[in-house]
Design a protein around this motif. Structure first.
Motif, PDB file in Angstrom:
ATOM      1  N   ASP A 144      54.254  45.335  39.273  1.00 21.77           N
ATOM      2  CA  ASP A 144      53.152  46.185  39.711  1.00 21.77           C
ATOM      3  C   ASP A 144      51.787  45.590  39.385  1.00 21.77           C
ATOM      4  O   ASP A 144      50.838  45.747  40.158  1.00 21.77           O
ATOM      5  CB  ASP A 144      53.279  47.565  39.045  1.00 21.77           C
ATOM      6  N   LEU A 145      51.677  44.941  38.228  1.00 25.28           N
ATOM      7  CA  LEU A 145      50.404  44.397  37.777  1.00 25.28           C
ATOM      8  C   LEU A 145      50.612  43.029  37.148  1.00 25.28           C
ATOM      9  O   LEU A 145      51.655  42.770  36.547  1.00 25.28           O
ATOM     10  CB  LEU A 145      49.766  45.323  36.734  1.00 25.28           C
ATOM     11  N   MET A 146      49.612  42.159  37.285  1.00 30.24           N
ATOM     12  CA  MET A 146      49.611  40.922  36.512  1.00 30.24           C
ATOM     13  C   MET A 146      48.212  40.675  35.969  1.00 30.24           C
ATOM     14  O   MET A 146      47.214  40.908  36.650  1.00 30.24           O
ATOM     15  CB  MET A 146      50.097  39.716  37.325  1.00 30.24           C
ATOM     16  N   LEU A 147      48.167  40.251  34.711  1.00 27.99           N
ATOM     17  CA  LEU A 147      46.927  39.815  34.092  1.00 27.99           C
ATOM     18  C   LEU A 147      47.024  38.303  34.003  1.00 27.99           C
ATOM     19  O   LEU A 147      47.866  37.768  33.278  1.00 27.99           O
ATOM     20  CB  LEU A 147      46.750  40.428  32.700  1.00 27.99           C
ATOM     21  N   VAL A 148      46.171  37.623  34.758  1.00 31.90           N
ATOM     22  CA  VAL A 148      46.400  36.208  35.010  1.00 31.90           C
ATOM     23  C   VAL A 148      45.119  35.414  34.832  1.00 31.90           C
ATOM     24  O   VAL A 148      44.020  35.883  35.137  1.00 31.90           O
ATOM     25  CB  VAL A 148      46.989  36.033  36.437  1.00 31.90           C
ATOM     26  N   LYS A 149      45.288  34.208  34.312  1.00 29.14           N
ATOM     27  CA  LYS A 149      44.159  33.290  34.138  1.00 29.14           C
ATOM     28  C   LYS A 149      43.715  32.742  35.484  1.00 29.14           C
ATOM     29  O   LYS A 149      42.519  32.639  35.774  1.00 29.14           O
ATOM     30  CB  LYS A 149      44.589  32.147  33.210  1.00 29.14           C
ATOM     31  N   ASP A 150      44.659  32.387  36.316  1.00 27.15           N
ATOM     32  CA  ASP A 150      44.374  31.848  37.640  1.00 27.15           C
ATOM     33  C   ASP A 150      45.576  32.131  38.535  1.00 27.15           C
ATOM     34  O   ASP A 150      46.704  32.231  38.042  1.00 27.15           O
ATOM     35  CB  ASP A 150      44.107  30.343  37.557  1.00 27.15           C
ATOM     36  N   TYR A 151      45.363  32.247  39.844  1.00 27.70           N
ATOM     37  CA  TYR A 151      46.473  32.551  40.744  1.00 27.70           C
ATOM     38  C   TYR A 151      46.099  32.167  42.168  1.00 27.70           C
ATOM     39  O   TYR A 151      44.925  31.967  42.498  1.00 27.70           O
ATOM     40  CB  TYR A 151      46.835  34.038  40.672  1.00 27.70           C
ATOM     41  N   ARG A 152      47.129  32.047  42.996  1.00 28.91           N
ATOM     42  CA  ARG A 152      46.924  31.774  44.424  1.00 28.91           C
ATOM     43  C   ARG A 152      46.672  33.116  45.106  1.00 28.91           C
ATOM     44  O   ARG A 152      47.555  33.954  45.193  1.00 28.91           O
ATOM     45  CB  ARG A 152      48.165  31.106  45.031  1.00 28.91           C
ATOM     46  N   THR A 153      45.466  33.291  45.597  1.00 32.18           N
ATOM     47  CA  THR A 153      45.087  34.586  46.149  1.00 32.18           C
ATOM     48  C   THR A 153      45.674  34.775  47.544  1.00 32.18           C
ATOM     49  O   THR A 153      46.223  33.857  48.142  1.00 32.18           O
ATOM     50  CB  THR A 153      43.562  34.737  46.191  1.00 32.18           C
ATOM     51  N   GLY A 154      45.564  35.986  48.046  1.00 30.07           N
ATOM     52  CA  GLY A 154      46.074  36.320  49.373  1.00 30.07           C
ATOM     53  C   GLY A 154      45.423  37.601  49.850  1.00 30.07           C
ATOM     54  O   GLY A 154      44.813  38.335  49.063  1.00 30.07           O
ATOM     55  N   PRO A 155      45.546  37.928  51.130  1.00 36.57           N
ATOM     56  CA  PRO A 155      44.842  39.096  51.689  1.00 36.57           C
ATOM     57  C   PRO A 155      45.304  40.436  51.118  1.00 36.57           C
ATOM     58  O   PRO A 155      44.569  41.414  51.187  1.00 36.57           O
ATOM     59  CB  PRO A 155      45.146  38.997  53.185  1.00 36.57           C
ATOM     60  N   LEU A 156      46.517  40.473  50.556  1.00 32.33           N
ATOM     61  CA  LEU A 156      47.045  41.747  50.061  1.00 32.33           C
ATOM     62  C   LEU A 156      46.788  41.960  48.575  1.00 32.33           C
ATOM     63  O   LEU A 156      47.046  43.033  48.050  1.00 32.33           O
ATOM     64  CB  LEU A 156      48.543  41.845  50.351  1.00 32.33           C
ATOM     65  N   TYR A 157      46.296  40.925  47.893  1.00 39.04           N
ATOM     66  CA  TYR A 157      46.031  41.048  46.463  1.00 39.04           C
ATOM     67  C   TYR A 157      44.744  41.824  46.213  1.00 39.04           C
ATOM     68  O   TYR A 157      43.756  41.684  46.947  1.00 39.04           O
ATOM     69  CB  TYR A 157      45.935  39.674  45.803  1.00 39.04           C
ATOM     70  N   GLN A 158      44.765  42.627  45.157  1.00 33.66           N
ATOM     71  CA  GLN A 158      43.600  43.419  44.766  1.00 33.66           C
ATOM     72  C   GLN A 158      43.228  43.076  43.328  1.00 33.66           C
ATOM     73  O   GLN A 158      43.747  43.679  42.385  1.00 33.66           O
ATOM     74  CB  GLN A 158      43.904  44.917  44.906  1.00 33.66           C
ATOM     75  N   PRO A 159      42.331  42.091  43.136  1.00 32.68           N
ATOM     76  CA  PRO A 159      41.968  41.656  41.784  1.00 32.68           C
ATOM     77  C   PRO A 159      40.792  42.436  41.211  1.00 32.68           C
ATOM     78  O   PRO A 159      39.921  42.912  41.955  1.00 32.68           O
ATOM     79  CB  PRO A 159      41.588  40.190  42.000  1.00 32.68           C
ATOM     80  N   GLN A 160      40.793  42.581  39.898  1.00 31.57           N
ATOM     81  CA  GLN A 160      39.655  43.139  39.179  1.00 31.57           C
ATOM     82  C   GLN A 160      39.327  42.186  38.041  1.00 31.57           C
ATOM     83  O   GLN A 160      40.203  41.883  37.217  1.00 31.57           O
ATOM     84  CB  GLN A 160      39.977  44.528  38.622  1.00 31.57           C
ATOM     85  N   PRO A 161      38.100  41.681  37.963  1.00 30.80           N
ATOM     86  CA  PRO A 161      37.768  40.703  36.919  1.00 30.80           C
ATOM     87  C   PRO A 161      37.740  41.334  35.534  1.00 30.80           C
ATOM     88  O   PRO A 161      37.240  42.451  35.352  1.00 30.80           O
ATOM     89  CB  PRO A 161      36.388  40.203  37.338  1.00 30.80           C
ATOM     90  N   LEU A 162      38.270  40.597  34.574  1.00 26.56           N
ATOM     91  CA  LEU A 162      38.220  40.978  33.169  1.00 26.56           C
ATOM     92  C   LEU A 162      37.114  40.162  32.492  1.00 26.56           C
ATOM     93  O   LEU A 162      36.619  39.191  33.069  1.00 26.56           O
ATOM     94  CB  LEU A 162      39.573  40.712  32.505  1.00 26.56           C
ATOM     95  N   PRO A 163      36.705  40.524  31.286  1.00 27.66           N
ATOM     96  CA  PRO A 163      35.647  39.768  30.604  1.00 27.66           C
ATOM     97  C   PRO A 163      36.005  38.290  30.435  1.00 27.66           C
ATOM     98  O   PRO A 163      37.164  37.928  30.261  1.00 27.66           O
ATOM     99  CB  PRO A 163      35.545  40.463  29.247  1.00 27.66           C
ATOM    100  N   GLU A 164      34.994  37.466  30.494  1.00 28.42           N
ATOM    101  CA  GLU A 164      35.155  36.011  30.397  1.00 28.42           C
ATOM    102  C   GLU A 164      35.740  35.605  29.050  1.00 28.42           C
ATOM    103  O   GLU A 164      35.459  36.214  28.018  1.00 28.42           O
ATOM    104  CB  GLU A 164      33.788  35.356  30.579  1.00 28.42           C
ATOM    105  N   ILE A 165      36.585  34.589  29.073  1.00 25.72           N
ATOM    106  CA  ILE A 165      37.209  34.054  27.860  1.00 25.72           C
ATOM    107  C   ILE A 165      36.806  32.593  27.709  1.00 25.72           C
ATOM    108  O   ILE A 165      36.715  31.853  28.694  1.00 25.72           O
ATOM    109  CB  ILE A 165      38.742  34.185  27.924  1.00 25.72           C
TER     110      ILE A 165
END
Length: 296
Positions: A144-165
């Motif tokens: 259902d959810l992933m918290l990811v450093k980097d990923y291959r995006t796509g039209p169906l993905y809904q990302p929300q940025p987290l604070p910078e590390i």
């Protein structure tokens, strides 16, 4: 004939009230109906539950064991009824979450704790992966959810940025690189580089920040990498939140590399429209975003 579950409730009231008459009054039943229900349970189980030669309603030794098990059954049924009522409120049965090991876990654990305090019936499955393994598992398990450093995006993905590390290039205080200045790439490549292994089955993803030397040790997690760094085994990138104390104590030092010893990345909390989040997923997303923005 199946066991009458309500008969265990009658047994409980009988013991609490001490007599069939008082139990019948509390249960709003005729005394004969209470006696019949207990007798029917005894016949079904083949066990005498009450000593009938006493003034007060007293359980036999066998009756005490049966009542104890019956109470456990009633508690379990109450729990099932509670779960069913919460599911009817729109809570999903299970929520799958995949987290990159490069991200801080404390905000996630605090979010889960707050979710648990609301007695939500949803079971949460949390898995940790690294590099390409995060998205691979997210897609493979239909998470259902992933918290990811980097990923291959796509039209169906809904990302929300987290604070910078921030990641820092470090080594142990006793390592030869610790006291060197303005270190070149060639000099860096003469030493063992410690890095995290991609956890995807194909291992197609390589950390783009690797230095390309021949002496590379691949480790399966950041705690292992941290221990290896503290032992002076080599040098490597570490998220700053994992090494704040060793850095402040001087056990680890920042490597003075010409190309830079720090880099920043913005992790993402990602869901997909292919699997719309339910009530628990939306709540957990909100809690995670709040905890990250509060603590980072």
């Amino acid at each position: 004939m199946r066991v009458d579950i309500d008969a265990f409730k009658v047994l409980q009231v009988l013991i609490e009230e001490g007599s069939f008459a008082k139990a019948a009054e509390r249960l709003h039943k005729a005394q004969s109906a209470v006696s019949y229900q207990v007798k029917k349970l005894e016949q079904h189980l083949g066990v005498t539950l009450f000593c009938r030669d006493h003034y007060r309603a007293e359980l036999t030794p066998q009756g005490k064991v049966i009542l104890a098990e019956g109470q456990r059954l009633l508690q379990y049924l109450t729990h099932i009824e509670h779960l069913a009522s919460r599911f009817n409120e729109g809570w999903e049965a299970k929520l799958d979450l995949v987290v990159d090991g490069a991200l801080p876990m404390e905000p996630i654990m605090r979010a889960l704790k707050k979710m648990a305090e609301q007695e939500i019936p949803t079971k949460v499955q949390l898995n940790m992966e690294f590099l390409g393994g995060v998205q691979e598992r997210f897609e493979r398990d239909n998470a259902d959810l992933m918290l990811v450093k980097d990923y291959r995006t796509g039209p169906l993905y809904q990302p929300q940025p987290l604070p910078e590390i921030t990641s820092i290039l470090v080594t142990a205080a006793e390592h030869p690189l610790a006291n060197a200045q303005n270190i070149s790439l060639f000099e860096l490549q003469r030493h063992v580089e410690l890095t995290i292994e991609d956890s995807s089955p194909e291992k197609l993803h390589r950390d783009e920040l690797q230095f390309g030397g021949d002496k590379v040790f691949y480790l399966s997690g950041f705690m292992m990498k941290k221990n290896a760094l503290l032992m002076g085994l080599g040098f490597g990138w570490m998220p700053d939140f994992l090494i704040a104390e060793p850095l402040s104590r001087g056990e680890l030092v920042e490597v003075d590399f010409k190309g830079g010893s720090r880099f920043h990345f913005t992790p993402q909390l990602v869901s997909t429209m292919e699997r719309p989040l339910g009530k628990a997923g939306r709540l957990l997303t909100e809690l995670i975003m709040t905890e990250f923005n509060t603590s980072c």
